[in-house]
Design a protein around this motif. Structure first.
Motif, PDB file in Angstrom:
ATOM      1  N   ARG A  24      -4.828   3.016  40.196  1.00 18.46           N
ATOM      2  CA  ARG A  24      -5.897   2.734  39.240  1.00 18.46           C
ATOM      3  C   ARG A  24      -5.412   1.975  38.004  1.00 18.46           C
ATOM      4  O   ARG A  24      -6.217   1.528  37.206  1.00 18.46           O
ATOM      5  CB  ARG A  24      -6.575   4.031  38.794  1.00 18.46           C
ATOM      6  N   GLY A  25      -4.111   1.840  37.835  1.00 18.48           N
ATOM      7  CA  GLY A  25      -3.595   1.176  36.643  1.00 18.48           C
ATOM      8  C   GLY A  25      -3.421  -0.319  36.814  1.00 18.48           C
ATOM      9  O   GLY A  25      -3.920  -0.929  37.764  1.00 18.48           O
ATOM     10  N   GLY A  26      -2.713  -0.931  35.867  1.00 18.48           N
ATOM     11  CA  GLY A  26      -2.416  -2.358  35.931  1.00 18.48           C
ATOM     12  C   GLY A  26      -3.655  -3.225  35.952  1.00 18.48           C
ATOM     13  O   GLY A  26      -4.640  -2.956  35.248  1.00 18.48           O
ATOM     14  N   SER A  27      -3.625  -4.278  36.774  1.00 18.02           N
ATOM     15  CA  SER A  27      -4.734  -5.230  36.820  1.00 18.02           C
ATOM     16  C   SER A  27      -5.989  -4.661  37.454  1.00 18.02           C
ATOM     17  O   SER A  27      -7.059  -5.289  37.410  1.00 18.02           O
ATOM     18  CB  SER A  27      -4.304  -6.494  37.567  1.00 18.02           C
ATOM     19  N   LEU A  28      -5.882  -3.473  38.064  1.00 19.01           N
ATOM     20  CA  LEU A  28      -7.076  -2.848  38.628  1.00 19.01           C
ATOM     21  C   LEU A  28      -7.929  -2.169  37.556  1.00 19.01           C
ATOM     22  O   LEU A  28      -9.119  -1.948  37.758  1.00 19.01           O
ATOM     23  CB  LEU A  28      -6.696  -1.815  39.696  1.00 19.01           C
ATOM     24  N   SER A  29      -7.316  -1.822  36.431  1.00 19.32           N
ATOM     25  CA  SER A  29      -8.035  -1.093  35.378  1.00 19.32           C
ATOM     26  C   SER A  29      -9.299  -1.793  34.903  1.00 19.32           C
ATOM     27  O   SER A  29     -10.374  -1.174  34.842  1.00 19.32           O
ATOM     28  CB  SER A  29      -7.104  -0.830  34.187  1.00 19.32           C
ATOM     29  N   PRO A  30      -9.245  -3.100  34.550  1.00 16.94           N
ATOM     30  CA  PRO A  30     -10.486  -3.750  34.105  1.00 16.94           C
ATOM     31  C   PRO A  30     -11.532  -3.865  35.203  1.00 16.94           C
ATOM     32  O   PRO A  30     -12.738  -3.834  34.936  1.00 16.94           O
ATOM     33  CB  PRO A  30     -10.012  -5.133  33.638  1.00 16.94           C
ATOM     34  N   ILE A  31     -11.084  -3.986  36.454  1.00 11.88           N
ATOM     35  CA  ILE A  31     -12.031  -4.051  37.573  1.00 11.88           C
ATOM     36  C   ILE A  31     -12.759  -2.722  37.706  1.00 11.88           C
ATOM     37  O   ILE A  31     -13.986  -2.670  37.856  1.00 11.88           O
ATOM     38  CB  ILE A  31     -11.296  -4.391  38.895  1.00 11.88           C
ATOM     39  N   ILE A  32     -12.004  -1.631  37.632  1.00  5.78           N
ATOM     40  CA  ILE A  32     -12.588  -0.299  37.739  1.00  5.78           C
ATOM     41  C   ILE A  32     -13.551  -0.036  36.580  1.00  5.78           C
ATOM     42  O   ILE A  32     -14.638   0.523  36.767  1.00  5.78           O
ATOM     43  CB  ILE A  32     -11.478   0.768  37.779  1.00  5.78           C
ATOM     44  N   ALA A  33     -13.154  -0.463  35.388  1.00  7.95           N
ATOM     45  CA  ALA A  33     -14.008  -0.266  34.213  1.00  7.95           C
ATOM     46  C   ALA A  33     -15.333  -1.008  34.377  1.00  7.95           C
ATOM     47  O   ALA A  33     -16.411  -0.477  34.055  1.00  7.95           O
ATOM     48  CB  ALA A  33     -13.282  -0.745  32.954  1.00  7.95           C
ATOM     49  N   LYS A  34     -15.276  -2.233  34.858  1.00  8.58           N
ATOM     50  CA  LYS A  34     -16.477  -3.038  35.067  1.00  8.58           C
ATOM     51  C   LYS A  34     -17.371  -2.398  36.136  1.00  8.58           C
ATOM     52  O   LYS A  34     -18.601  -2.337  35.989  1.00  8.58           O
ATOM     53  CB  LYS A  34     -16.086  -4.459  35.493  1.00  8.58           C
ATOM     54  N   ALA A  35     -16.727  -1.923  37.210  1.00  9.21           N
ATOM     55  CA  ALA A  35     -17.481  -1.291  38.287  1.00  9.21           C
ATOM     56  C   ALA A  35     -18.172  -0.025  37.787  1.00  9.21           C
ATOM     57  O   ALA A  35     -19.338   0.233  38.109  1.00  9.21           O
ATOM     58  CB  ALA A  35     -16.551  -0.972  39.452  1.00  9.21           C
ATOM     59  N   ASN A  36     -17.447   0.773  37.015  1.00  8.09           N
ATOM     60  CA  ASN A  36     -18.041   1.992  36.456  1.00  8.09           C
ATOM     61  C   ASN A  36     -19.225   1.668  35.551  1.00  8.09           C
ATOM     62  O   ASN A  36     -20.253   2.351  35.571  1.00  8.09           O
ATOM     63  CB  ASN A  36     -16.986   2.768  35.669  1.00  8.09           C
ATOM     64  N   LYS A  37     -19.088   0.629  34.765  1.00  9.08           N
ATOM     65  CA  LYS A  37     -20.166   0.212  33.868  1.00  9.08           C
ATOM     66  C   LYS A  37     -21.410  -0.175  34.649  1.00  9.08           C
ATOM     67  O   LYS A  37     -22.540   0.053  34.210  1.00  9.08           O
ATOM     68  CB  LYS A  37     -19.696  -0.960  33.006  1.00  9.08           C
ATOM     69  N   ASN A  38     -21.188  -0.774  35.834  1.00  9.76           N
ATOM     70  CA  ASN A  38     -22.305  -1.221  36.669  1.00  9.76           C
ATOM     71  C   ASN A  38     -22.809  -0.133  37.609  1.00  9.76           C
ATOM     72  O   ASN A  38     -23.706  -0.377  38.419  1.00  9.76           O
ATOM     73  CB  ASN A  38     -21.885  -2.441  37.495  1.00  9.76           C
ATOM     74  N   GLY A  39     -22.216   1.056  37.522  1.00 15.85           N
ATOM     75  CA  GLY A  39     -22.668   2.160  38.372  1.00 15.85           C
ATOM     76  C   GLY A  39     -22.267   2.040  39.823  1.00 15.85           C
ATOM     77  O   GLY A  39     -22.899   2.627  40.707  1.00 15.85           O
ATOM     78  N   ILE A  40     -21.203   1.304  40.100  1.00 18.32           N
ATOM     79  CA  ILE A  40     -20.738   1.117  41.474  1.00 18.32           C
ATOM     80  C   ILE A  40     -19.789   2.244  41.849  1.00 18.32           C
ATOM     81  O   ILE A  40     -18.888   2.600  41.087  1.00 18.32           O
ATOM     82  CB  ILE A  40     -20.031  -0.246  41.628  1.00 18.32           C
ATOM     83  N   VAL A  41     -19.982   2.803  43.014  1.00 16.67           N
ATOM     84  CA  VAL A  41     -19.143   3.903  43.484  1.00 16.67           C
ATOM     85  C   VAL A  41     -17.748   3.387  43.823  1.00 16.67           C
ATOM     86  O   VAL A  41     -17.593   2.372  44.514  1.00 16.67           O
ATOM     87  CB  VAL A  41     -19.761   4.574  44.724  1.00 16.67           C
TER      88      VAL A  41
END
Length: 260
Positions: free
Chosen positions: A45-62
């Motif tokens: 979940r760290g590194g370059s995946l962090s902003p992707i995960i944050a964006k996905a969470n913001k959009n309500g994506i599982v």
């Protein structure tokens, strides 16, 4: 429970709605593409995946953490870089869209609720039945459930284009909202009333449970009626989509009689 065990092998075909790699998934999110779920390698979940995960969470994506072997199967021969996104075949609807469609048809709302169905063929078959029987919408949970994947779209034989599908965080909460709008909740489970001796003629929602575990305890408790199909053979349950088809058409039959 291990997410790997809950992802159907039939759900994904490499190349069909699958987005692989960090840049590709980032751009898909940025463009506003409808994404069903994002799968990442366990512990990454760290590194370059962090902003992707944050964006996905913001959009309500599982987001689901899975073994890299599962990502390898999803991506085929592609380099997934520890992340794969599954695009939805159709945009999810809102709960109000279901009531709006019922109002447009001048009909009492008729809804199907799928409580944690995992098999894409079952959900696809239910959508096909729903469209043919005049159902106004189908409700599914965000987690522990198959979404609008390409396999679901294919199994629905095109019905996914016509039936509103609403994806919600909590099924019991939605049941409460439906009750506030005058919708009666009928849940298919063992130990209930005979399916063909129940009055379904008003606004109703039919709940179908998961393939392996049926409906959740709270879902059952919040139901207005428990309805059961007779099991006269040695097998004690029907396939979820088959049970749904039988009950859906009994509801449709009674609604037709009311119109007359």
């Amino acid at each position: 429970m291990d997410e790997n065990k809950k992802i159907s092998e039939k759900e994904f075909t490499p190349g069909e709605g699958i987005i692989i790699g960090r840049n590709a998934v980032t751009e898909a999110l940025r463009s506003g593409r409808e994404i069903d779920s994002i799968y990442i390698a366990k512990g990454s979940r760290g590194g370059s995946l962090s902003p992707i995960i944050a964006k996905a969470n913001k959009n309500g994506i599982v987001i689901k953490e899975v073994d890299t072997r599962k990502l390898d199967k999803m991506a085929g021969s592609g380099n997934h870089q520890g992340i794969v996104a599954a695009g939805a075949v159709k945009e999810y609807s809102e709960l109000e869209d279901i009531f709006k469609l019922a109002q447009e048809r001048n009909e009492a709302p008729f809804i199907i609720i799928c409580d944690e169905l995992e098999d894409p063929h079952n959900l696809g078959a239910i959508l096909r039945t729903a469209e043919c029987a005049g159902v106004h919408g189908v409700i599914i949970p965000k987690r522990r459930s198959v979404g609008l994947t390409y396999a679901v779209g294919k199994a629905s034989a095109g019905a996914v284009e016509y039936v509103p599908v609403v994806r919600v965080t909590n099924i019991p909460d939605v049941m409460d909202k439906l009750k506030e709008k005058g919708v009666w909740i009928y849940t298919a489970d063992m130990g209930g009333q005979n399916w063909c001796e129940v009055d379904y003629s008003g606004a109703c929602a039919l709940v179908i449970g998961s393939e392996g575990f049926g409906v959740g305890k709270l879902v059952r408790e919040k139901s207005d009626f428990i309805v059961s199909l007779p099991m006269k053979g040695k097998i004690n349950s029907l396939n979820a989509s088959v049970a749904c088809g039988i009950l859906t058409y009994e509801i449709a039959r009674q609604r037709t009689l009311v119109k007359k």
